[in-house]
Design a protein around this motif. Structure first.
Motif, PDB file in Angstrom:
ATOM      1  N   LEU A   1      31.843  32.210  29.915  1.00  0.00           N
ATOM      2  CA  LEU A   1      32.384  31.130  30.730  1.00  0.00           C
ATOM      3  C   LEU A   1      33.896  31.075  30.759  1.00  0.00           C
ATOM      4  CD1 LEU A   1      31.449  28.822  32.537  1.00  0.00           C
ATOM      5  CD2 LEU A   1      31.443  27.334  30.558  1.00  0.00           C
ATOM      6  N   PRO A   2      34.616  32.187  30.808  1.00  0.00           N
ATOM      7  CA  PRO A   2      35.995  32.080  31.249  1.00  0.00           C
ATOM      8  C   PRO A   2      36.028  31.939  32.761  1.00  0.00           C
ATOM      9  CG  PRO A   2      35.505  34.341  30.685  1.00  0.00           C
ATOM     10  CD  PRO A   2      34.298  33.522  30.347  1.00  0.00           C
ATOM     11  N   THR A   3      37.239  31.912  33.338  1.00  0.00           N
ATOM     12  CA  THR A   3      37.387  31.657  34.767  1.00  0.00           C
ATOM     13  C   THR A   3      36.567  32.630  35.591  1.00  0.00           C
ATOM     14  OG1 THR A   3      39.602  30.804  34.447  1.00  0.00           O
ATOM     15  CG2 THR A   3      39.047  31.551  36.654  1.00  0.00           C
ATOM     16  N   GLY A   4      35.824  32.069  36.538  1.00  0.00           N
ATOM     17  CA  GLY A   4      35.123  32.888  37.511  1.00  0.00           C
ATOM     18  C   GLY A   4      33.889  33.580  37.002  1.00  0.00           C
ATOM     19  N   VAL A   5      33.291  33.091  35.908  1.00  0.00           N
ATOM     20  CA  VAL A   5      32.187  33.827  35.322  1.00  0.00           C
ATOM     21  C   VAL A   5      30.902  33.027  35.414  1.00  0.00           C
ATOM     22  CG1 VAL A   5      31.338  34.922  33.217  1.00  0.00           C
ATOM     23  CG2 VAL A   5      33.756  34.999  33.767  1.00  0.00           C
ATOM     24  N   LEU A   6      29.796  33.748  35.560  1.00  0.00           N
ATOM     25  CA  LEU A   6      28.493  33.115  35.629  1.00  0.00           C
ATOM     26  C   LEU A   6      28.147  32.444  34.313  1.00  0.00           C
ATOM     27  CD1 LEU A   6      26.697  36.015  37.453  1.00  0.00           C
ATOM     28  CD2 LEU A   6      27.079  33.766  38.402  1.00  0.00           C
ATOM     29  N   ALA A   7      27.506  31.289  34.400  1.00  0.00           N
ATOM     30  CA  ALA A   7      27.130  30.555  33.197  1.00  0.00           C
ATOM     31  C   ALA A   7      25.758  29.941  33.396  1.00  0.00           C
ATOM     32  CB  ALA A   7      28.143  29.457  32.908  1.00  0.00           C
ATOM     33  N   SER A   8      25.076  29.680  32.302  1.00  0.00           N
ATOM     34  CA  SER A   8      23.799  28.991  32.395  1.00  0.00           C
ATOM     35  C   SER A   8      24.046  27.516  32.680  1.00  0.00           C
ATOM     36  CB  SER A   8      23.017  29.168  31.101  1.00  0.00           C
ATOM     37  OG  SER A   8      23.703  28.538  30.026  1.00  0.00           O
ATOM     38  N   PRO A   9      23.043  26.806  33.223  1.00  0.00           N
ATOM     39  CA  PRO A   9      23.248  25.410  33.622  1.00  0.00           C
ATOM     40  C   PRO A   9      23.793  24.513  32.516  1.00  0.00           C
ATOM     41  CG  PRO A   9      21.178  26.256  34.487  1.00  0.00           C
ATOM     42  CD  PRO A   9      21.708  27.306  33.573  1.00  0.00           C
ATOM     43  N   ASN A  10      23.355  24.735  31.263  1.00  0.00           N
ATOM     44  CA  ASN A  10      23.809  23.839  30.188  1.00  0.00           C
ATOM     45  C   ASN A  10      25.221  24.128  29.722  1.00  0.00           C
ATOM     46  OD1 ASN A  10      23.449  26.209  28.841  1.00  0.00           O
ATOM     47  ND2 ASN A  10      21.880  25.458  27.415  1.00  0.00           N
TER      48      ASN A  10
ATOM     49  N   GLU B   1      43.443  31.208  52.986  1.00  0.00           N
ATOM     50  CA  GLU B   1      43.755  30.032  52.187  1.00  0.00           C
ATOM     51  C   GLU B   1      42.964  30.101  50.884  1.00  0.00           C
ATOM     52  OE1 GLU B   1      42.782  26.550  54.350  1.00  0.00           O
ATOM     53  OE2 GLU B   1      43.940  27.100  56.133  1.00  0.00           O
ATOM     54  N   ILE B   2      43.638  29.908  49.767  1.00  0.00           N
ATOM     55  CA  ILE B   2      42.965  29.960  48.471  1.00  0.00           C
ATOM     56  C   ILE B   2      42.704  28.538  47.983  1.00  0.00           C
ATOM     57  CG2 ILE B   2      43.105  30.754  46.088  1.00  0.00           C
ATOM     58  CD1 ILE B   2      45.035  32.911  46.987  1.00  0.00           C
TER      59      ILE B   2
ATOM     60  N   ASP C   1      35.609  39.887  41.727  1.00  0.00           N
ATOM     61  CA  ASP C   1      36.196  38.923  40.801  1.00  0.00           C
ATOM     62  C   ASP C   1      35.110  38.136  40.088  1.00  0.00           C
ATOM     63  OD1 ASP C   1      35.562  37.785  43.270  1.00  0.00           O
ATOM     64  OD2 ASP C   1      37.086  36.226  43.099  1.00  0.00           O
ATOM     65  N   VAL C   2      33.927  38.017  40.699  1.00  0.00           N
ATOM     66  CA  VAL C   2      32.776  37.370  40.070  1.00  0.00           C
ATOM     67  C   VAL C   2      31.816  38.416  39.508  1.00  0.00           C
ATOM     68  CG1 VAL C   2      30.721  35.958  40.488  1.00  0.00           C
ATOM     69  CG2 VAL C   2      32.925  35.273  41.453  1.00  0.00           C
ATOM     70  N   LEU C   3      31.427  39.385  40.332  1.00  0.00           N
ATOM     71  CA  LEU C   3      30.434  40.374  39.911  1.00  0.00           C
ATOM     72  C   LEU C   3      30.905  41.190  38.715  1.00  0.00           C
ATOM     73  CD1 LEU C   3      29.348  41.691  43.431  1.00  0.00           C
ATOM     74  CD2 LEU C   3      28.136  40.027  41.993  1.00  0.00           C
TER      75      LEU C   3
ATOM     76  N   ASP D   1      34.821  27.722  38.339  1.00  0.00           N
ATOM     77  CA  ASP D   1      36.247  28.075  38.302  1.00  0.00           C
ATOM     78  C   ASP D   1      36.576  29.316  39.128  1.00  0.00           C
ATOM     79  OD1 ASP D   1      36.715  25.948  36.578  1.00  0.00           O
ATOM     80  OD2 ASP D   1      36.301  27.164  34.813  1.00  0.00           O
ATOM     81  N   VAL D   2      35.983  29.430  40.302  1.00  0.00           N
ATOM     82  CA  VAL D   2      36.253  30.569  41.175  1.00  0.00           C
ATOM     83  C   VAL D   2      37.210  30.145  42.292  1.00  0.00           C
ATOM     84  CG1 VAL D   2      35.267  32.255  42.770  1.00  0.00           C
ATOM     85  CG2 VAL D   2      34.015  31.587  40.718  1.00  0.00           C
ATOM     86  N   GLU D   3      38.267  30.908  42.475  1.00  0.00           N
ATOM     87  CA  GLU D   3      39.161  30.696  43.600  1.00  0.00           C
ATOM     88  C   GLU D   3      38.676  31.531  44.776  1.00  0.00           C
ATOM     89  OE1 GLU D   3      43.188  31.454  42.330  1.00  0.00           O
ATOM     90  OE2 GLU D   3      43.463  29.318  41.859  1.00  0.00           O
ATOM     91  N   VAL D   4      38.332  30.863  45.866  1.00  0.00           N
ATOM     92  CA  VAL D   4      37.791  31.524  47.048  1.00  0.00           C
ATOM     93  C   VAL D   4      38.883  31.619  48.113  1.00  0.00           C
ATOM     94  CG1 VAL D   4      36.054  31.405  48.884  1.00  0.00           C
ATOM     95  CG2 VAL D   4      35.478  30.664  46.552  1.00  0.00           C
ATOM     96  N   VAL D   5      38.973  32.787  48.755  1.00  0.00           N
ATOM     97  CA  VAL D   5      39.913  32.978  49.859  1.00  0.00           C
ATOM     98  C   VAL D   5      39.169  32.722  51.164  1.00  0.00           C
ATOM     99  CG1 VAL D   5      41.513  34.555  50.990  1.00  0.00           C
ATOM    100  CG2 VAL D   5      41.152  34.710  48.512  1.00  0.00           C
ATOM    101  N   TYR D   6      39.579  31.684  51.894  1.00  0.00           N
ATOM    102  CA  TYR D   6      38.936  31.334  53.162  1.00  0.00           C
ATOM    103  C   TYR D   6      39.781  31.843  54.325  1.00  0.00           C
ATOM    104  CZ  TYR D   6      36.238  28.047  50.314  1.00  0.00           C
ATOM    105  OH  TYR D   6      35.426  27.497  49.361  1.00  0.00           O
ATOM    106  N   GLY D   7      39.089  32.318  55.370  1.00  0.00           N
ATOM    107  CA  GLY D   7      39.808  32.793  56.538  1.00  0.00           C
ATOM    108  C   GLY D   7      38.874  33.061  57.702  1.00  0.00           C
TER     109      GLY D   7
END
Length: 348
Positions: A336-345, A262-263, A305-307, A278-284
């Motif tokens: 900070l596009p989809t799925g990317v690491l960002a700083s807190p601010n 499930e996404i 997709d993140v790393l 903005d990360v889509e996680v696949v659960y199963g």
């Protein structure tokens, strides 16, 4: 690949009578299912890399290449060949095509119990006299013979979680991978540093928070997508969110089993002072979480997709530290596009 039971040491597979217990973490998810691992679709022949290709140590993280890291590896003095770097696995595997190219004879009967993301199976194995990646040389290795769509044309899987005294450095912008005694000082000085925990399977595990839920995060360069277990999904109450319906996908691993997933778009994922948005996680109900004894606690496999969206990734297995650098220049800690690491601010 990684030893499959908690009674085993991190870098040594378990002997179970005539069987060895190993784990393959390679996986990918497909909204439109392609050929399943082990299908009759024609399998690519193992080929050595040209001089130019040998310098391309890290393939770009695009869907065309399943977004994973590939390094040149020599086997028994031949090659180099293409191996997927899998930090979710301690031991390596090779394909039947490479076995034939090397003139090796696999065991006539299945001798290895291979645990994968989606299930387990018994496979044949061969002994490699010498396997070399970077300055790492291993000899006398018994490795499973595995083929599947999950290989995406590679000749094998390099089990990087067994690098207990080594470091893995990946420069995505310059397409370079280095396996060495330590992460370069220039990278360490520029990178954001995250302390990890190395568990008995050789995994590098981070303490993370998904929304309000505390969870475990496994760094896994062998997985195309970020995967969550059912304990994390249920803790987030994803099934009971009013007015929402999950997208359904199929998850393929190194074995023949295909697991439905499930996404859901995850809430902000917190790692130390970093945020992943903005990360889509696949659960199963993924088999590997049971092997890792994580099925009853919220846990996540952090995939490529993140790393693959950072500028560079460094993993110091010995000192249990993860290094991340930005892929853009001025004024931001991370993109900070989809799925990317960002700083807190930068979190919305």
């Amino acid at each position: 690949m990684r030893a499959g039971f908690p009674s085993c040491l991190a870098n040594h597979p378990c002997l179970l009578g005539p069987l060895w217990a190993l784990v393959a973490s390679v996986a990918f998810a497909a909204l439109a299912a392609g050929a399943a691992p082990g299908s009759s679709e024609q399998q690519p022949a193992a080929t050595t890399l040209s001089e130019e290709e040998s310098s391309l140590f890290a393939l770009p993280t695009t869907r065309d290449h399943i977004g994973r890291i590939v390094v040149p590896v020599t086997v028994n003095g031949k090659g180099p060949f293409r191996f997927i770097v899998d930090t979710g696995a301690t031991n390596s595997t090779i394909t039947p095509e490479l076995v034939r190219s090397l003139g090796l004879k696999p065991s006539e009967m299945p001798t290895v119990l291979l645990d994968g993301i989606t299930g387990s199976t018994q496979v044949s194995a061969v002994t490699l006299d010498k396997l070399q990646a970077g300055n790492l040389i291993e000899g006398g290795l018994l490795v499973p013979v595995v083929w599947g769509s999950v290989m995406a044309g590679a000749d094998g899987i390099f089990g990087a979680a067994g690098l207990s005294e080594k470091s893995l450095s990946v420069d995505f912008e310059r397409n370079r991978v280095e396996i060495s005694d330590g992460v370069r000082s220039t990278v360490r000085s520029e990178a954001f540093k995250i302390h990890a925990t190395r568990v008995m399977h050789g995994l590098m595990v981070l303490a993370i928070q998904v929304g309000k839920i505390h969870a475990l995060g496994v760094i896994d360069t062998g997985s195309e997508r970020t995967l969550g277990n059912l304990a994390l999904r249920d803790a987030l109450n994803e099934r009971r969110r009013p007015g929402t319906v999950a997208k359904i996908t199929s998850v393929f691993g190194a074995t023949a089993q295909v697991e439905p997933g499930e996404i859901w778009r995850a809430p902000t994922i917190v790692i130390d002072s970093l945020r992943i948005t903005d990360v889509e996680v696949v659960y199963g109900d993924f088999h590997v979480f049971r092997v890792w004894e994580m099925e009853n606690k919220p846990a996540m496999i952090i995939g490529m997709d993140v790393l693959g969206t950072v500028g560079s990734l460094g993993i110091d297995f010995k000192n249990q530290v993860i290094y991340l650098t930005n892929s853009t220049s001025v004024g931001q800690t991370f993109r900070l596009p989809t799925g990317v690491l960002a700083s807190p601010n930068q979190v919305r």
